[in-house]
Design a protein around this motif. Structure first.
Motif, PDB file in Angstrom:
ATOM      1  N   MET A 174       0.840  -1.196   0.000  1.00  0.00           N
ATOM      2  CA  MET A 174       0.000   0.000   0.000  1.00  0.00           C
ATOM      3  C   MET A 174       0.874   1.244   0.000  1.00  0.00           C
ATOM      4  O   MET A 174       1.860   1.299   0.724  1.00  0.00           O
ATOM      5  N   SER A 175       0.513   2.215  -0.820  1.00  0.00           N
ATOM      6  CA  SER A 175       1.313   3.435  -0.860  1.00  0.00           C
ATOM      7  C   SER A 175       1.047   4.265   0.394  1.00  0.00           C
ATOM      8  O   SER A 175       0.018   4.112   1.043  1.00  0.00           O
ATOM      9  N   ALA A 176       2.008   5.141   0.695  1.00  0.00           N
ATOM     10  CA  ALA A 176       1.824   5.993   1.872  1.00  0.00           C
ATOM     11  C   ALA A 176       0.718   6.992   1.592  1.00  0.00           C
ATOM     12  O   ALA A 176       0.771   7.731   0.624  1.00  0.00           O
ATOM     13  N   GLU A 177      -0.280   6.987   2.411  1.00  0.00           N
ATOM     14  CA  GLU A 177      -1.383   7.933   2.233  1.00  0.00           C
ATOM     15  C   GLU A 177      -1.972   8.232   3.598  1.00  0.00           C
ATOM     16  O   GLU A 177      -1.789   7.481   4.548  1.00  0.00           O
ATOM     17  N   HIS A 178      -2.676   9.345   3.643  1.00  0.00           N
ATOM     18  CA  HIS A 178      -3.311   9.690   4.912  1.00  0.00           C
ATOM     19  C   HIS A 178      -4.628   8.947   5.047  1.00  0.00           C
ATOM     20  O   HIS A 178      -5.403   8.864   4.117  1.00  0.00           O
ATOM     21  N   ILE A 179      -4.830   8.391   6.207  1.00  0.00           N
ATOM     22  CA  ILE A 179      -6.082   7.686   6.472  1.00  0.00           C
ATOM     23  C   ILE A 179      -6.857   8.487   7.508  1.00  0.00           C
ATOM     24  O   ILE A 179      -6.319   8.850   8.555  1.00  0.00           O
ATOM     25  N   LYS A 180      -8.099   8.760   7.196  1.00  0.00           N
ATOM     26  CA  LYS A 180      -8.936   9.506   8.137  1.00  0.00           C
ATOM     27  C   LYS A 180     -10.001   8.555   8.662  1.00  0.00           C
ATOM     28  O   LYS A 180     -10.749   7.979   7.885  1.00  0.00           O
ATOM     29  N   LEU A 181     -10.027   8.388   9.974  1.00  0.00           N
ATOM     30  CA  LEU A 181     -11.025   7.509  10.581  1.00  0.00           C
ATOM     31  C   LEU A 181     -11.856   8.317  11.586  1.00  0.00           C
ATOM     32  O   LEU A 181     -11.336   9.248  12.206  1.00  0.00           O
ATOM     33  N   PRO A 182     -13.103   7.934  11.795  1.00  0.00           N
ATOM     34  CA  PRO A 182     -13.861   8.578  12.875  1.00  0.00           C
ATOM     35  C   PRO A 182     -13.309   8.106  14.223  1.00  0.00           C
ATOM     36  O   PRO A 182     -12.562   7.120  14.270  1.00  0.00           O
ATOM     37  N   GLY A 183     -13.642   8.790  15.304  1.00  0.00           N
ATOM     38  CA  GLY A 183     -13.245   8.303  16.624  1.00  0.00           C
ATOM     39  C   GLY A 183     -13.837   6.918  16.840  1.00  0.00           C
ATOM     40  O   GLY A 183     -15.012   6.698  16.610  1.00  0.00           O
ATOM     41  N   LEU A 184     -12.976   5.984  17.245  1.00  0.00           N
ATOM     42  CA  LEU A 184     -13.470   4.615  17.400  1.00  0.00           C
ATOM     43  C   LEU A 184     -14.251   4.471  18.717  1.00  0.00           C
ATOM     44  O   LEU A 184     -14.032   5.218  19.672  1.00  0.00           O
ATOM     45  N   VAL A 185     -15.124   3.480  18.726  1.00  0.00           N
ATOM     46  CA  VAL A 185     -15.955   3.204  19.899  1.00  0.00           C
ATOM     47  C   VAL A 185     -15.665   1.786  20.372  1.00  0.00           C
ATOM     48  O   VAL A 185     -15.704   0.850  19.577  1.00  0.00           O
ATOM     49  N   ASP A 186     -15.363   1.633  21.649  1.00  0.00           N
ATOM     50  CA  ASP A 186     -15.203   0.287  22.199  1.00  0.00           C
ATOM     51  C   ASP A 186     -16.265   0.059  23.276  1.00  0.00           C
ATOM     52  O   ASP A 186     -16.188   0.633  24.366  1.00  0.00           O
ATOM     53  N   PRO A 187     -17.257  -0.779  22.971  1.00  0.00           N
ATOM     54  CA  PRO A 187     -18.357  -0.966  23.920  1.00  0.00           C
ATOM     55  C   PRO A 187     -18.061  -1.973  25.022  1.00  0.00           C
ATOM     56  O   PRO A 187     -18.932  -2.281  25.830  1.00  0.00           O
ATOM     57  N   HIS A 188     -16.830  -2.506  25.075  1.00  0.00           N
ATOM     58  CA  HIS A 188     -16.528  -3.565  26.057  1.00  0.00           C
ATOM     59  C   HIS A 188     -15.144  -3.341  26.668  1.00  0.00           C
ATOM     60  O   HIS A 188     -14.130  -3.843  26.183  1.00  0.00           O
ATOM     61  N   VAL A 189     -15.124  -2.560  27.763  1.00  0.00           N
ATOM     62  CA  VAL A 189     -13.867  -2.190  28.424  1.00  0.00           C
ATOM     63  C   VAL A 189     -14.025  -2.380  29.936  1.00  0.00           C
ATOM     64  O   VAL A 189     -15.070  -2.076  30.495  1.00  0.00           O
ATOM     65  N   HIS A 190     -12.984  -2.901  30.575  1.00  0.00           N
ATOM     66  CA  HIS A 190     -12.977  -3.036  32.043  1.00  0.00           C
ATOM     67  C   HIS A 190     -11.977  -2.041  32.614  1.00  0.00           C
ATOM     68  O   HIS A 190     -10.775  -2.299  32.609  1.00  0.00           O
ATOM     69  N   LEU A 191     -12.479  -0.907  33.129  1.00  0.00           N
ATOM     70  CA  LEU A 191     -11.568   0.165  33.549  1.00  0.00           C
ATOM     71  C   LEU A 191     -11.011   0.004  34.964  1.00  0.00           C
ATOM     72  O   LEU A 191     -10.169   0.781  35.374  1.00  0.00           O
ATOM     73  N   ARG A 192     -11.499  -0.944  35.737  1.00  0.00           N
ATOM     74  CA  ARG A 192     -10.883  -1.296  37.036  1.00  0.00           C
ATOM     75  C   ARG A 192     -11.109  -0.323  38.181  1.00  0.00           C
ATOM     76  O   ARG A 192     -10.496  -0.472  39.241  1.00  0.00           O
ATOM     77  N   GLU A 193     -11.940   0.683  37.985  1.00  0.00           N
ATOM     78  CA  GLU A 193     -12.196   1.615  39.079  1.00  0.00           C
ATOM     79  C   GLU A 193     -13.703   1.667  39.335  1.00  0.00           C
ATOM     80  O   GLU A 193     -14.462   1.811  38.372  1.00  0.00           O
ATOM     81  N   PRO A 194     -14.164   1.513  40.569  1.00  0.00           N
ATOM     82  CA  PRO A 194     -13.361   1.427  41.797  1.00  0.00           C
ATOM     83  C   PRO A 194     -12.938  -0.011  42.126  1.00  0.00           C
ATOM     84  O   PRO A 194     -13.500  -0.954  41.599  1.00  0.00           O
ATOM     85  N   GLY A 195     -11.923  -0.092  42.986  1.00  0.00           N
ATOM     86  CA  GLY A 195     -11.623  -1.378  43.600  1.00  0.00           C
ATOM     87  C   GLY A 195     -10.366  -2.065  43.131  1.00  0.00           C
ATOM     88  O   GLY A 195      -9.869  -2.954  43.810  1.00  0.00           O
ATOM     89  N   ALA A 196      -9.838  -1.709  41.950  1.00  0.00           N
ATOM     90  CA  ALA A 196      -8.629  -2.397  41.477  1.00  0.00           C
ATOM     91  C   ALA A 196      -7.725  -1.412  40.733  1.00  0.00           C
ATOM     92  O   ALA A 196      -7.200  -1.704  39.658  1.00  0.00           O
TER      93      ALA A 196
END
Ligand SMILES: [Zn+2]
Length: 289
Positions: free
Chosen positions: A1-23
């Motif tokens: 693939m040639s070097a080119e700029h890729i524009k993406l929307p802000g990604l969404v992750d609906p499944h994250v374990h942020l560990r607060e509170p408690g860890a």
């Protein structure tokens, strides 16, 4: 693939374990959301299975206050289902993005196995936003049956096997309101990788066979899989190297590079990435509505 700029929307992750509170020795709202931004995610939805589980309006409020001005990306929360928690559903339904039910053993204390209790939870959930399930094999069949019975939106977390993705495909063909996600680790790794990864390959659902992995890619192409979600679940290195390594691996910073590599290798298109990590999760979880 040639070097080119890729524009993406802000990604969404609906499944994250942020560990607060408690860890917070593993992660907190600051480090977790910094990792999200570093990985291209601008919106993440946090899971409820903390040491103090997010199963009541009070626990949810505590998280909202804790996150306060310490987050670097948008954060939303899921409610954890318990038999007693059904009384809170009406009150919190507009403050969360989904109701998570743990139907198979995993991290935390939120396992629900009694079919009558499960049916009560399905029937009482107000239903604008999806019921998210951790269910594998037989329990997935039960969850689909309960969704059909109660006509409730069902979102199947981290589908990992050929058998399970077939069940999701058939439910969709039947016209049920069912959606699903896969994790990068189930797309790129198999059980044989556990030999080299050791405890760092210990996750739930476990890494599966090459045949399962290939079935996930096929169903990605068929459009059966609605989104890619990381199931970001960090632990300390000491914990992972201990006698009883906890389940889970981080994913927020590695998902997009893996997906872009798949694009470079012709396995995925940029349009698919946008759909799987932004358009579909926004639509299915009602983000921005
Ligand atoms: Zn998870």
């Amino acid at each position: 693939m040639s070097a080119e700029h890729i524009k993406l929307p802000g990604l969404v992750d609906p499944h994250v374990h942020l560990r607060e509170p408690g860890a917070t020795h593993k992660e907190n709202f600051e480090t977790g959301t910094m990792a999200a931004i570093a990985g291209g995610f601008t919106t993440i939805l946090d899971m409820p299975n903390n040491p103090e589980p997010t199963t009541s309006p009070q626990a949810l409020q505590r998280k909202i206050v804790l996150a306060g001005n310490r987050i670097y990306c948008d954060v939303g929360f899921h409610l954890g289902a318990t038999a007693e928690g059904v009384e809170y559903f009406e009150q919190v339904k507009d403050q969360v993005f989904g109701l998570k039910i743990y139907m198979n053993h995993t991290t935390g204390t939120l396992l629900m196995e009694d079919e009558n209790e499960l049916n009560r939870v399905f029937s009482r959930w107000p239903g604008v936003r999806p019921i998210i399930i951790h269910a594998e094999g037989k329990t997935l069949a039960t969850a689909i049956m309960l969704s059909r019975l109660n006509n409730k939106k069902l979102h199947v977390a981290h589908v990992a096997t050929e058998e399970d993705i077939k069940m999701v495909r058939e439910a969709k063909e039947e016209g049920l309101p069912v959606s699903c996600e896969v994790t990068p680790h189930h797309l790129f790794l198999t059980e044989t990788d556990v030999q080299t990864l050791g405890p760092f390959g210990i996750i739930k659902p476990s890494l599966k066979t090459e045949k399962d992995r290939r079935a996930l890619w096929e169903n990605l192409d068929l459009g059966v899989i609605d989104m890619i979600a990381t199931d970001h679940a960090p632990h300390t290195k000491e914990e992972k190297l201990s006698e009883n390594p906890p389940f889970g691996v981080p994913g927020l910073e590695t998902a997009l590079p893996l997906l872009l590599t798949a694009v470079a290798e012709g396995k995925l298109t940029l349009d698919q990435i946008v759909k799987l990590t932004s358009t579909n999760p926004r639509k299915i979880f009602g983000i921005g509505n």
